[in-house]
Each structure stands twice: as structure tokens, then as C-alpha cells.
Design a protein around this motif. Structure first.
Motif, PDB file in Angstrom:
ATOM      1  N   GLU A 226     -10.397  -1.995   8.872  1.00 27.63           N
ATOM      2  CA  GLU A 226     -11.245  -1.434   9.926  1.00 27.63           C
ATOM      3  C   GLU A 226     -11.718  -0.017   9.637  1.00 27.63           C
ATOM      4  OE1 GLU A 226     -10.047  -2.524  14.073  1.00 27.63           O
ATOM      5  OE2 GLU A 226      -8.146  -3.048  13.100  1.00 27.63           O
ATOM      6  N   LYS A 227     -11.132   0.617   8.606  1.00 25.41           N
ATOM      7  CA  LYS A 227     -11.442   2.022   8.307  1.00 25.41           C
ATOM      8  C   LYS A 227     -11.267   2.881   9.559  1.00 25.41           C
ATOM      9  CE  LYS A 227     -12.662   1.814   3.971  1.00 25.41           C
ATOM     10  NZ  LYS A 227     -11.878   2.500   2.949  1.00 25.41           N
ATOM     11  N   LYS A 228     -10.151   2.651  10.221  1.00 25.24           N
ATOM     12  CA  LYS A 228      -9.921   3.265  11.525  1.00 25.24           C
ATOM     13  C   LYS A 228      -8.538   3.903  11.634  1.00 25.24           C
ATOM     14  CE  LYS A 228      -9.624   1.855  16.410  1.00 25.24           C
ATOM     15  NZ  LYS A 228      -9.796   0.726  17.368  1.00 25.24           N
ATOM     16  N   TYR A 229      -7.532   3.194  11.128  1.00 23.84           N
ATOM     17  CA  TYR A 229      -6.157   3.644  11.314  1.00 23.84           C
ATOM     18  C   TYR A 229      -5.667   4.469  10.116  1.00 23.84           C
ATOM     19  CZ  TYR A 229      -6.115   0.516  15.277  1.00 23.84           C
ATOM     20  OH  TYR A 229      -6.412  -0.091  16.478  1.00 23.84           O
ATOM     21  N   ILE A 230      -4.966   5.540  10.416  1.00 26.66           N
ATOM     22  CA  ILE A 230      -4.484   6.463   9.394  1.00 26.66           C
ATOM     23  C   ILE A 230      -3.338   5.832   8.599  1.00 26.66           C
ATOM     24  CG2 ILE A 230      -3.226   8.638   9.095  1.00 26.66           C
ATOM     25  CD1 ILE A 230      -5.001   9.660  11.467  1.00 26.66           C
ATOM     26  N   GLU A 231      -3.368   6.048   7.296  1.00 23.53           N
ATOM     27  CA  GLU A 231      -2.305   5.522   6.439  1.00 23.53           C
ATOM     28  C   GLU A 231      -1.497   6.664   5.821  1.00 23.53           C
ATOM     29  OE1 GLU A 231      -3.162   1.978   4.159  1.00 23.53           O
ATOM     30  OE2 GLU A 231      -2.847   1.172   6.186  1.00 23.53           O
ATOM     31  N   GLU A 232      -1.973   7.248   4.731  1.00 23.51           N
ATOM     32  CA  GLU A 232      -1.238   8.346   4.116  1.00 23.51           C
ATOM     33  C   GLU A 232      -2.196   9.213   3.325  1.00 23.51           C
ATOM     34  OE1 GLU A 232       0.371   6.592  -0.105  1.00 23.51           O
ATOM     35  OE2 GLU A 232       1.578   6.136   1.649  1.00 23.51           O
TER      36      GLU A 232
END
Length: 355
Positions: A226-232
Motif C-alpha cells: 500500500e506504500k502506507k505503513y512504516i517499516e524501518e
């Protein structure tokens, strides 16, 4: 595998760098540890030899199919001359998780820790003692079988090299500027994002180069779908302090299960600071910023320990965090973890291994 480590000492010791002017990962000690694997023998022939180039067949499978994993640890020298390692058992557990994901045979973590201790004892004089310095320990495994068939290699080498290092960022503990990456993808669930595999870092280099040209120290990755939620961040896990609560992305199969990350969460809980491990979107971060609730942002990792973030750039938005200064909590975490690592603070959880 015999537990006896053969030792061959160098006859031409190198010149040690100026410990007050160290960069990260540029200098290497006199010796390295090597252990071989063969499908018919298992891991065998553990040895410490002079640091030197290694020879591989051009068809070695690591070059063609990327079977390569690694770890990062640090060793510190106390005022009494003892050496400290910080939670090496966690690194060995994670190395075997990476091995499993890439089809590499498991290593004996306890034996490897003993081998690392022996190697460090031999090169102990290379451990720098200036504030903020340490001896970086890099264990890694590569596939060595000369074969172009697409499968797991039948042979491997496990190698440990040592490097006296200074601060990961040239600015030390100064807050860094980070760009939120909206185009490229580093990892996806079901892939190798949770493994400390060479390919993970190869996938991040292009975006990192672009960000550096634009004046940013690192890239903050969003989820691949989704290119929405933060990962690292490229070399760190990431934390946000919003309205008194510290939030970090949950372990979801595409981000690294950081040793420093786990240590930070444990310390925050000990201190009574509310901590949440969950999905968090970049939109939520931006809304918190607009409402004046984004109090601190910091990254965690072996190399930098704690890296405060002073600026986040997302699309056309620039978020200035804590007036570009290190936050009180970030500073406390840095002081506590480095205090534990160096032996200057009590260690009630027995996180450090002393020898």
C-alpha cells in the motif's frame, strides 16, 4: 565438528589507526575466524588465521544466487581490561533465522560465541577506548560451491572479521534528516525482509544514493503493498514518541527483529513508558506532527545504537522534530544502552558477556 580452534598468528601485524579519528568499517584487525561447511561433513575446520583476501571460484554460488547472511555486534574494553559483548546470544539466534530463510545450514551459536571471544582476545589491542568507539564484529556466511544450478549450495564458509570503529554517522549523536521513500520497495512479507541477508541491503542502495544526493542521511521505507505503513530505516528500526507513547512498527515478516530494538522496548517498559508495537501509517505520523504531538523520533541499531531524527521529509511535507535537537528520552536510551555495553552501568538483566 571439533571444538578445537586452530590458531595461526600473523608475522606481520598491521598499524593501528588513530582511535580519535575512526570512521565506520574502514580498518580491520590482524586476524579472522573461518569455518567451512560441506554437506557430507557439516561445519568443520574452525581456525583463526591472519586477515587476508579469500579465494573463490568464479562459479561460487554466492555470486550468482546471493546466499549470503551476516550479523553485526560490538565489543567494548572496560577500564579494568575486560571485554564486553552485548547480547551475543540474540545475534546468534537471528543469524540462524537468516540461515533458515536462505537455505543455509544452522550454526552452533554457543561455539561461535566462544570462537568470537578467542578471536577478540587475540586482537584485543585493536579495541579503541575513545568515547563513542568500539570494536565492530562482523560474522557472515557465504555459499562457496562452484555450481550454476539454482539450489542451496553444498558448501559454505563462515567468517568473522573485526573492525575498530567510531560513530556510524559522522555527526555522532546529532539528529539526522530522513527521507520517506515512496517509490522503491525494499522488502515484502513472505520475502527475506526479516533476514539479515546481503540482498536486503542491495535492494536499498539505489534509494539511499538518491536520498544522500538530496541531503538526507537515511531512507525510511514504507510497506510494499500500500506504500502506507512504516517499516524501518535502511540500517535501523524506527520509533516515534507521540503524546507520551512510544510507537514502533510490529514485527511482521518484512522488517528486521533488531537486538537494539528489543533492548529499547524492554528498557521503556521497565521505566513505565507506554510502548506500542503495531502498524503505523505515515499519515498518522504527519497528523501527529500537525497537532504538535510528534515529540521524538529515533532509530535503533547495532551500528548507531540510538540515532535521533531531527527531520522527516515525506512527499512535499517536511516535519521538523523537537526543533532539530535530540529528545530527552532518546538521550536517556543512548546513555543507558552505551552504559550497559561499556560496563559503566549495572546490568541487572545480564545482557553483557564479560571475558
Amino acid at each position: 565438528m571439533s571444538d578445537e580452534i586452530k590458531i595461526q598468528l600473523t608475522t606481520t601485524p598491521g598499524n593501528k589507526p588513530d582511535s580519535s579519528n575512526l570512521s565506520f568499517g574502514k580498518y580491520f584487525t590482524d586476524h579472522m575466524f573461518i569455518m567451512d561447511y560441506h554437506i557430507d561433513k557439516g561445519w568443520h575446520d574452525p581456525r583463526i588465521v591472519p586477515y587476508a583476501p579469500i579465494s573463490l571460484d568464479p562459479a561460487a554460488m554466492v555470486f550468482h544466487y546471493g546466499q549470503a547472511v551476516f550479523e553485526g555486534m560490538k565489543a567494548y574494553l572496560t577500564d579494568s581490561g575486560k571485554v564486553l559483548l552485548f547480547r551475543p546470544d540474540k545475534n546468534m539466534k537471528r543469524l540462524n533465522q537468516s540461515n533458515d530463510r536462505l537455505g543455509i545450514p544452522e550454526i552452533d551459536g554457543d561455539f561461535v560465541i566462544q570462537a568470537i571471544k578467542t578471536l577478540i582476545e587475540i586482537d584485543k589491542s585493536w579495541i579503541p577506548t575513545e568515547k563513542g568507539t568500539s570494536l565492530y564484529v562482523r560474522p557472515f556466511i557465504i555459499a562457496t560451491e562452484p555450481c550454476l544450478g539454482v539450489r542451496s549450495s553444498y558448501t559454505y564458509q563462515f567468517i568473522v572479521i573485526l573492525s575498530p570503529v567510531g560513530a556510524y554517522y559522522s555527526g555522532g549523536l546529532e539528529p539526522v534528516k530522513i527521507n520517506v521513500e515512496s517509490s522503491y520497495t525494499r522488502a515484502v512479507r513472505g520475502g527475506i525482509g526479516y533476514a539479515k541477508a546481503a540482498g536486503n541491503y542491495a535492494a536499498s542502495i539505489k534509494a539511499q544514493e538518491i536520498a544522500k544526493k538530496e541531503g538526507f542521511s537515511q531512507v525510511l521505507w514504507l510497506d510494499a503493498i500500500e506504500k502506507k505503513y512504516i517499516e524501518e530505516v535502511g540500517s535501523m528500526n524506527i520509533f516515534f514518541k507521540i503524546g507520551g507513547t512510544v510507537i514502533t512498527p510490529e514485527i511482521n515478516g518484512s522488517i528486521l527483529e533488531g537486538v537494539t530494538r528489543d533492548s529499547v522496548i524492554t528498557l521503556l517498559k521497565d521505566w513505565g513508558v507506554p510502548v506500542e508495537e503495531r502498524k503505523i501509517s505515515i499519515e498518522e505520523i504527519y497528523e501527529a506532527y500537525k497537532q504538535g504531538q510528534l515529540e521524538e523520533v529515533f532509530g535503533t541499531g547495532t551500528a548507531a545504537v540510538i540515532s535521533p531524527v531531527g527531520e522527516l521529509h515525506w512527499n512535499e511535507h517536511t516535519m521538523h522534530v523537537n526543533e532539530g535537537k535530540i529528545g530527552e528520552l532518546s538521550q536517556k536510551l543512548y546513555d543507558t544502552i552505551t552504559g550497559l555495553q561499556s560496563g559503566s552501568l549495572p546490568d541487572p538483566r545480564n545482557w553483557t558477556v564479560t571475558f
